[in-house]
Design a protein around this motif. Structure first.
Motif, short mmCIF file in Angstrom:
data_model
loop_
_atom_site.label_atom_id
_atom_site.label_comp_id
_atom_site.label_asym_id
_atom_site.label_seq_id
_atom_site.Cartn_x
_atom_site.Cartn_y
_atom_site.Cartn_z
N LEU A 1 0.83 -1.20 0.00
CA LEU A 1 0.00 0.00 0.00
C LEU A 1 0.87 1.25 0.00
N GLU A 2 1.91 1.26 0.82
CA GLU A 2 2.79 2.44 0.88
C GLU A 2 3.44 2.70 -0.47
N GLU A 3 3.90 1.64 -1.13
CA GLU A 3 4.55 1.83 -2.43
C GLU A 3 3.56 2.36 -3.46
N ALA A 4 2.34 1.84 -3.43
CA ALA A 4 1.33 2.31 -4.37
C ALA A 4 0.98 3.78 -4.13
N VAL A 5 0.86 4.17 -2.86
CA VAL A 5 0.56 5.56 -2.53
C VAL A 5 1.69 6.47 -2.97
N ARG A 6 2.94 6.05 -2.72
CA ARG A 6 4.08 6.87 -3.13
C ARG A 6 4.09 7.09 -4.64
N ALA A 7 3.82 6.03 -5.39
CA ALA A 7 3.81 6.15 -6.85
C ALA A 7 2.69 7.09 -7.31
N PHE A 8 1.52 6.97 -6.67
CA PHE A 8 0.41 7.83 -7.07
C PHE A 8 0.69 9.30 -6.75
N VAL A 9 1.19 9.55 -5.54
CA VAL A 9 1.48 10.93 -5.14
C VAL A 9 2.57 11.53 -6.02
N ALA A 10 3.59 10.73 -6.34
CA ALA A 10 4.65 11.23 -7.23
C ALA A 10 4.08 11.61 -8.58
N SER A 11 3.16 10.81 -9.09
CA SER A 11 2.54 11.11 -10.37
C SER A 11 1.75 12.41 -10.31
N ARG A 12 0.98 12.60 -9.24
CA ARG A 12 0.19 13.83 -9.12
C ARG A 12 1.09 15.04 -8.91
N LEU A 13 2.21 14.88 -8.20
CA LEU A 13 3.15 15.99 -8.05
C LEU A 13 3.71 16.42 -9.40
N SER A 14 3.97 15.44 -10.27
CA SER A 14 4.50 15.78 -11.60
C SER A 14 3.48 16.56 -12.42
N GLU A 15 2.21 16.47 -12.02
CA GLU A 15 1.16 17.21 -12.71
C GLU A 15 0.83 18.53 -12.02
N ASN A 16 1.59 18.84 -10.97
CA ASN A 16 1.37 20.07 -10.20
C ASN A 16 -0.02 20.13 -9.56
N SER A 17 -0.52 18.95 -9.20
CA SER A 17 -1.85 18.90 -8.59
C SER A 17 -1.81 19.52 -7.20
#
Length: 430
Positions: free
Chosen positions: A358-374
């Protein structure tokens, strides 16, 4: 309920389970039908031949006999009498063989008695038989399931096996869309070749794909990935199909990807393959089926392994589940299959409920949204985790919110509010 007056309409119940025979007979009697019952297939055939009843409700497995094998015989002696088949068997073959053998309707066990009464009423009101005479069996074992969603798919497949219309199969990647299409093709065009093509082959070979399939079947995959050129090709070639049957697989969102004229032409029939996470105990049934399919018949599953199979989300759907079962079948130890062996075969040895995955999945998702400047990361992440958590627990509990709330550590009112906030309050058993 849409039905004619049942008074005087005679129904024969063929069921070897004495308790179920009594329950069905009482329900139909309360609905106003004149009900007779027997546990003997031979007696049922003989009584229908004497016109002792206007309709037969028949179980499939009766001792050592499969009543589907006698539908052809019954059709010869009483072609005017509707037959309703009930069965605890969990393959598409049962539904398809029942309808193609002449049955008016197929109801999987367990069924709602009101649904049975409605089906009997409808059959007697229409006086129609939807099946066609056909001998032999239908060897379609790969579609397995007792969950309501899969039983719905089986019934739709059975009805579509009587037509030649194009059929669209939707569902997540790996959910068994192509397997369902192949099942339908074998039922509707036995012995005829099935040509399969994805977007790349359609771009390369164009009209040659359609020519190769002439007179048989054509399975076109991943329609949501068809570009404008492929869509123009398919739309143009649809006029040349003749008696070639068309099957198309796609994600549920495919309508947004296709021009309306094309979508309407390929979606005359529609079969929805449900996500594996919504199929409850079907996950374990499928796993055991695939172990046997890949040559492992001498197995038993440890309790923690069986629980893992029914709790794991299987992001790769049925395809991932089969790959895991196949690995265990060909390289696993003999005898009892435990959790450690299952996790090793899965290739992701993380027990459901531990934090790592779960932690790895959350990290990947948050990193993706950060790259979108969300700037909505907290809300988006919380909503996704909540939805996945609640959907998985509800599926495990068969949609019963009371039980789900207990697993989640919430009271029912709190769960109801969470469901409403996530737009998931469309029903469910209390």
């Amino acid at each position: 309920m849409n039905q004619e007056n049942p008074a005087g309409r005679r129904v024969l119940v063929l069921e070897d389970d004495e308790t179920l025979r009594l329950v069905i007979s009482r329900a139909l009697t309360r609905a106003g039908f004149d009900v007779r019952a027997t546990a003997s297939p031979a007696s049922a055939i003989e009584r229908m031949g004497r016109r002792d009843a206007d309709l037969l409700v028949a179980d499939v497995l009766l001792g050592d006999e499969n009543f589907l094998d006698r539908l052809e015989e019954l059709q010869h002696i009483r072609p005017d009498a509707p037959v309703l088949v009930i069965s605890a068997q969990t393959t598409a073959a049962t539904a398809i063989q029942a309808v193609r053998g002449g049955a008016y309707e197929y109801l999987p066990k367990p069924f709602d008695l009101d649904d049975l009464v409605e089906a009997v009423s409808r059959a007697l009101a229409t006086g129609e038989r939807t099946g066609q005479q056909r001998s032999g069996t239908n060897p379609f074992p790969d579609l397995v399931g007792q969950s309501p969603a899969m039983q719905t798919a089986f019934r739709v497949l059975a009805r579509l096996s009587q037509t030649g219309a194009p059929v669209l199969f939707t569902g997540p990647d790996g959910s068994g869309r192509a397997s369902a299409a192949r099942t339908l093709h074998r039922a509707g065009k036995p012995g005829k070749a099935l040509v399969e093509a994805g977007p790349d082959r359609l771009r390369r070979e164009g009209p040659d794909v359609f020519s190769e399939a002439r007179g048989g079947g054509l399975l076109l995959r991943r329609a949501e990935r068809w570009d404008a050129g492929v869509q123009d090709l398919v739309l143009e070639q649809l006029t040349t199909l003749g008696d070639t049957r068309l099957y198309v697989t796609a994600l549920a969102s495919v309508r947004q990807s296709l021009v309306p004229a094309l979508f309407e032409r390929i979606a005359v029939g529609h079969v929805e393959m449900p996500p594996l996470r919504t199929r409850g105990d079907d996950r374990l049934r499928l796993f055991e089926h695939f172990l046997k399919k890949h040559g492992r018949s001498d197995f038993s599953l440890a309790r923690d392994a069986a629980s893992f199979i029914n709790a794991y989300p299987w992001p790769g759907e049925v395809a991932e589940l089969e790959r895991t079962a196949a690995r265990l079948a060909v390289q696993g130890d003999r005898g009892m299959l435990g959790l450690a062996a299952l996790q090793e075969a899965l290739g992701a040895p993380v027990t459901p409920g531990t934090q790592t995955a779960l932690e790895e999945a959350v990290r990947a998702f948050v990193a993706s949204r950060l790259s979108e400047n969300s700037q909505e990361i907290a809300n988006d992440t919380g909503s996704i985790v909540d939805r996945a958590m609640i959907e998985t627990v509800l599926a495990h509990c068969g949609g019963v919110r009371r039980d789900a709330a207990q697993f989640l550590g919430l009271n029912r009112n709190t769960l109801a509010r969470r469901l409403a906030a996530l737009g998931m309050d469309g029903g469910g058993d209390e």
